[in-house]
Write a protein that holds these residues in place. Structure first.
Motif, mmCIF file in Angstrom:
data_model
loop_
_atom_site.group_PDB
_atom_site.id
_atom_site.type_symbol
_atom_site.label_atom_id
_atom_site.label_comp_id
_atom_site.label_asym_id
_atom_site.label_seq_id
_atom_site.Cartn_x
_atom_site.Cartn_y
_atom_site.Cartn_z
ATOM 1 N N PRO A 1 52.836 50.158 76.087
ATOM 2 C CA PRO A 1 53.741 50.766 77.690
ATOM 3 C C PRO A 1 52.791 51.332 78.135
ATOM 4 C CG PRO A 1 55.403 50.352 76.571
ATOM 5 C CD PRO A 1 54.110 50.161 75.273
ATOM 6 N N ALA B 1 52.002 53.925 81.662
ATOM 7 C CA ALA B 1 53.374 55.081 82.533
ATOM 8 C C ALA B 1 51.813 55.692 83.362
ATOM 9 C CB ALA B 1 54.214 55.381 82.914
ATOM 10 N N GLY B 2 51.640 56.858 83.170
ATOM 11 C CA GLY B 2 51.186 57.815 83.411
ATOM 12 C C GLY B 2 49.860 57.675 83.124
ATOM 13 N N GLY B 3 49.969 56.970 81.923
ATOM 14 C CA GLY B 3 48.464 56.931 80.794
ATOM 15 C C GLY B 3 47.934 58.303 80.464
ATOM 16 N N THR B 4 48.748 59.645 80.486
ATOM 17 C CA THR B 4 48.063 60.047 80.299
ATOM 18 C C THR B 4 48.442 60.818 78.685
ATOM 19 O OG1 THR B 4 50.379 62.239 80.496
ATOM 20 C CG2 THR B 4 48.730 61.946 82.221
ATOM 21 N N ASP B 5 49.200 60.283 77.514
ATOM 22 C CA ASP B 5 49.280 60.134 76.485
ATOM 23 C C ASP B 5 47.316 59.206 76.040
ATOM 24 O OD1 ASP B 5 50.531 62.560 75.495
ATOM 25 O OD2 ASP B 5 52.635 61.583 75.955
ATOM 26 N N VAL B 6 48.376 58.044 76.171
ATOM 27 C CA VAL B 6 47.284 56.528 76.420
ATOM 28 C C VAL B 6 46.078 57.012 76.426
ATOM 29 C CG1 VAL B 6 47.905 54.078 76.746
ATOM 30 C CG2 VAL B 6 49.605 55.509 75.986
ATOM 31 N N TYR C 1 56.427 64.461 87.402
ATOM 32 C CA TYR C 1 57.572 65.506 86.619
ATOM 33 C C TYR C 1 56.716 66.463 88.657
ATOM 34 C CZ TYR C 1 56.554 65.494 81.669
ATOM 35 O OH TYR C 1 56.592 64.748 80.367
ATOM 36 N N GLY D 1 55.230 62.032 83.163
ATOM 37 C CA GLY D 1 56.718 62.014 83.520
ATOM 38 C C GLY D 1 57.669 62.163 82.244
ATOM 39 N N ASN E 1 56.820 61.296 78.108
ATOM 40 C CA ASN E 1 56.940 62.034 77.084
ATOM 41 C C ASN E 1 58.308 61.664 75.924
ATOM 42 O OD1 ASN E 1 57.839 65.624 77.140
ATOM 43 N ND2 ASN E 1 55.935 64.812 77.439
ATOM 44 N N ASP F 1 58.122 68.979 76.619
ATOM 45 C CA ASP F 1 58.524 69.726 77.207
ATOM 46 C C ASP F 1 59.642 69.504 77.651
ATOM 47 O OD1 ASP F 1 56.320 72.313 77.006
ATOM 48 O OD2 ASP F 1 54.931 71.472 78.044
ATOM 49 N N ILE G 1 62.314 52.188 78.299
ATOM 50 C CA ILE G 1 63.200 53.088 78.777
ATOM 51 C C ILE G 1 62.479 53.023 80.426
ATOM 52 C CG2 ILE G 1 63.331 55.579 79.447
ATOM 53 C CD1 ILE G 1 61.254 55.939 76.524
ATOM 54 N N LYS H 1 58.453 79.563 77.386
ATOM 55 C CA LYS H 1 57.484 78.572 76.610
ATOM 56 C C LYS H 1 56.691 78.916 76.662
ATOM 57 C CE LYS H 1 53.562 74.830 77.828
ATOM 58 N NZ LYS H 1 53.094 73.694 78.526
ATOM 59 N N VAL I 1 48.286 73.709 78.860
ATOM 60 C CA VAL I 1 48.824 74.797 77.656
ATOM 61 C C VAL I 1 49.793 73.385 76.746
ATOM 62 C CG1 VAL I 1 50.543 76.471 76.455
ATOM 63 C CG2 VAL I 1 48.020 77.285 76.694
#
Ligand SMILES: Cc1cc2nc3c(=O)[nH]c(=O)nc-3n(C[C@H](O)[C@H](O)[C@H](O)COP(=O)(O)OP(=O)(O)OC[C@H]3O[C@@H](n4cnc5c(N)ncnc54)[C@H](O)[C@@H]3O)c2cc1C
Ligand code: FES
Ligand code: FES
Lengths: 296, 193
Positions: free
Chosen positions: A24, A26-31, A72, A103, A107, A116, A159, A175, A183
């Motif tokens: 999947p 979604a925002g793609g910020t990891d994928v 977020y 989002g 995460n 986070d 999810i 944090k 960071v």
């Protein structure tokens, strides 16, 4: 590679059932980082952006149902009162550009110990609503993280939303990192006071293979607050109680040495954050009590 | 695969797009829009910042297939976009861009491909006047991010500016001139009202 673009939630579930290895996005910020760097070459990408209700939220009586793809930025802007811990945590994620895309669903999907959202969700109390063509289930947040970057999702599940308990008292998120923006946490700590049940909940990030609660510390503090009548008398928490709580939070860690920090630094820093967030939230609880009493 | 989407007000069609390709790659390598820069490909530097349905994002982290039917503004279209915004009766810029406005927007400049032949936007002119451009690699992303902030918040504090630009790295200027440029653009904007 195939790019699957379901237009509805039902279509997405059907696609995931047919292609359980589909990743999947979604925002793609990891994928996308993984694909750009050739760390991952999935056979199928399953785009969730066209499923509008994943980006919506509902504020209910006792909890907020947060769609998996709510970015977020929206949490910070719209849910600060209901989900203060998660809103604070959201604000520390990366940068505005990343917060506009990423989002909580992503995460949780990544389930990095450094994510986070996790300490905030653990402290507030939450359930992850997951679904497949076989049906729906709700996974308590405590049971969701099963290992380093592993979660309780089955291969055909997605999810849909996260149900986060609405704050009934002050919450904080803290944090440690080398600068304010962009960071990845060296370690992180979430704390929520629940005056209605007279309990305290915690969440620790980046200091164990998975995000964890400091349960022994919570039990100790719950008992100490009860015994001393603190919830009723609103007195300042005895320094020895705060110190013992901080030490027990440190003891709940099982950290490693890595490029971001050593294990012993992490353990120490978690203790410091535990003491500070306890002081901040308790001060705020006392302030709220004074206002209520003053008004009465 | 084929991807249809709007860039700087014009309908575009990109062919033979690889399924794992980023929006940034499509813009630069397939549509000939090299304004958005590629420095890190991991969301760290912000030099690839574009607006996706009005929202600033790192185009290196958007999968090409995700922009099907959606609306992109890059630095090449920024001057036109800003002019259209002020002509639509929002000179202060404080009105934000609704999805509808973003979709209705049409490029009017002579050349929305290169951005040449149009007058610069306020933020672009301010970057030049304040000396906020050195090597220029970070500039396109900063312009898009700063312009969007001024649209939402025409009178930003220094803290607001730093926050809005915290996802954009610059290795040359030390940021002071960039701060000056954004303050200058904000001041000129409020004078113009
Ligand atoms: C520069 C940079 C800085 C970052 N800084 C931080 C930071 O400070 N703190 C932090 O916590 N994170 C950070 N991240 C990581 C990332 O932004 C977050 O993990 C974010 O929450 C991911 O959300 P997303 O929607 O972009 O996920 P995606 O990349 O789309 O997906 C992430 C994972 O979740 C899965 N997934 C997504 N949606 C679903 C769903 N509905 N059902 C099942 N699985 C799903 C995907 O398959 C994938 O495995 C950073 C990333 C970058 C690029
Ligand atoms: S190239 Fe996209 S953020 Fe650096
Ligand atoms: S001017 Fe060179 S990176 Fe900013």
């Amino acid at each position: 590679m195939d790019f699957l673009r379901p237009a509805s939630w039902e279509e997405a579930l059907a696609a995931k059932a047919e292609h359980p290895t589909a990743v999947p996005i979604a925002g793609g910020t990891d994928v996308m980082v993984e694909i750009n760097f050739d760390h991952r070459r999935p056979e199928y990408l399953l785009d969730l952006n066209r499923i509008g209700d994943l980006s919506e939220w509902e504020v209910g009586e006792a909890s907020v149902r947060l769609g998996a793809s709510v970015p977020y930025t929206k949490i910070m802007e719209n849910l600060r009162a209901e989900l203060p811990g998660l809103a604070l945590a959201s604000h520390t994620v990366a940068s505005p550009q990343i917060r506009n895309r990423g989002g909580v669903g992503g995460n949780l999907g990544t389930a990095s110990p450094a994510g986070d959202a996790h300490p905030a969700l653990l402290a507030a109390g939450a359930e992850v609503e997951v679904e497949s063509v076989r049906g729906t289930r709700r996974i308590p947040i405590d049971a969701f993280y099963t290992g380093v970057k592993r979660n309780a999702l089955a291969a055909d599940e997605l999810i849909r939303a996260v149900h986060v308990k609405k704050a009934d008292g002050p919450q904080q998120f803290s944090k440690v990192g080398t600068r304010n923006a962009m960071v990845i946490a060296v370690c992180a700590f979430g704390l929520a006071l629940h005056p209605e049940t007279r309990t305290v909940r915690t969440g620790i990030g980046s200091a164990a293979p998975t995000p964890v609660r400091a349960k022994t510390a919570e039990e100790f503090l719950n008992a100490a607050l009860e015994e001393g009548g603190f919830w009723d008398n609103g007195q300042i928490i005895t320094p020895s109680v705060a110190k013992q709580f901080a030490d027990l939070c440190s003891a709940a860690c099982n950290p490693i040495d890595d490029v971001r920090g050593t294990a012993s630094y992490r353990r120490h820093a978690v203790g410091v954050m535990a003491r500070r967030t306890l002081t901040w939230t308790w001060e705020s609880y006392r302030g709220d009590r004074r206002t209520i009493e003053g008004a009465a | 695969m084929r991807v249809n989407f709007k860039v700087n007000g014009r309908q575009q069609e990109a062919d033979d797009v690889w399924e794992g390709e980023s929006l940034l790659y499509v813009l630069r390598e397939r549509l000939g829009l090299p304004g958005s820069k590629n420095a890190c490909e991991q969301g760290e530097c912000g030099s690839c910042t574009v607006r996706l349905d009005g929202v600033p994002v790192c185009s290196c982290l958007v999968a090409a297939g995700q922009v099907e039917g959606r609306d992109i503004v890059t630095v090449e279209g920024l001057a036109d976009f800003a002019r259209q915004r002020s002509e639509s009766g929002c000179a202060s810029g404080a009105c934000g861009t609704s999805l509808q406005d973003a979709q209705d927007w049409q490029a009017k400049g002579t050349d929305s491909q290169t951005g040449e032949g149009t007058e610069l936007s306020a933020i672009q002119q301010a970057f030049i006047d304040a000396g906020a451009v050195q090597c220029g690699f970070c500039t396109p992303g900063l312009l898009v991010a700063a312009d969007e902030m001024l649209e939402r918040n025409p009178n930003p504090s220094d803290a607001d500016i730093r926050e809005a630009l915290s996802g954009n790295l610059c290795r040359c200027t030390g940021y002071e001139k960039i701060m000056d440029a954004v303050r200058l653009a904000a001041a000129r904007q409020s004078e113009a009202v």
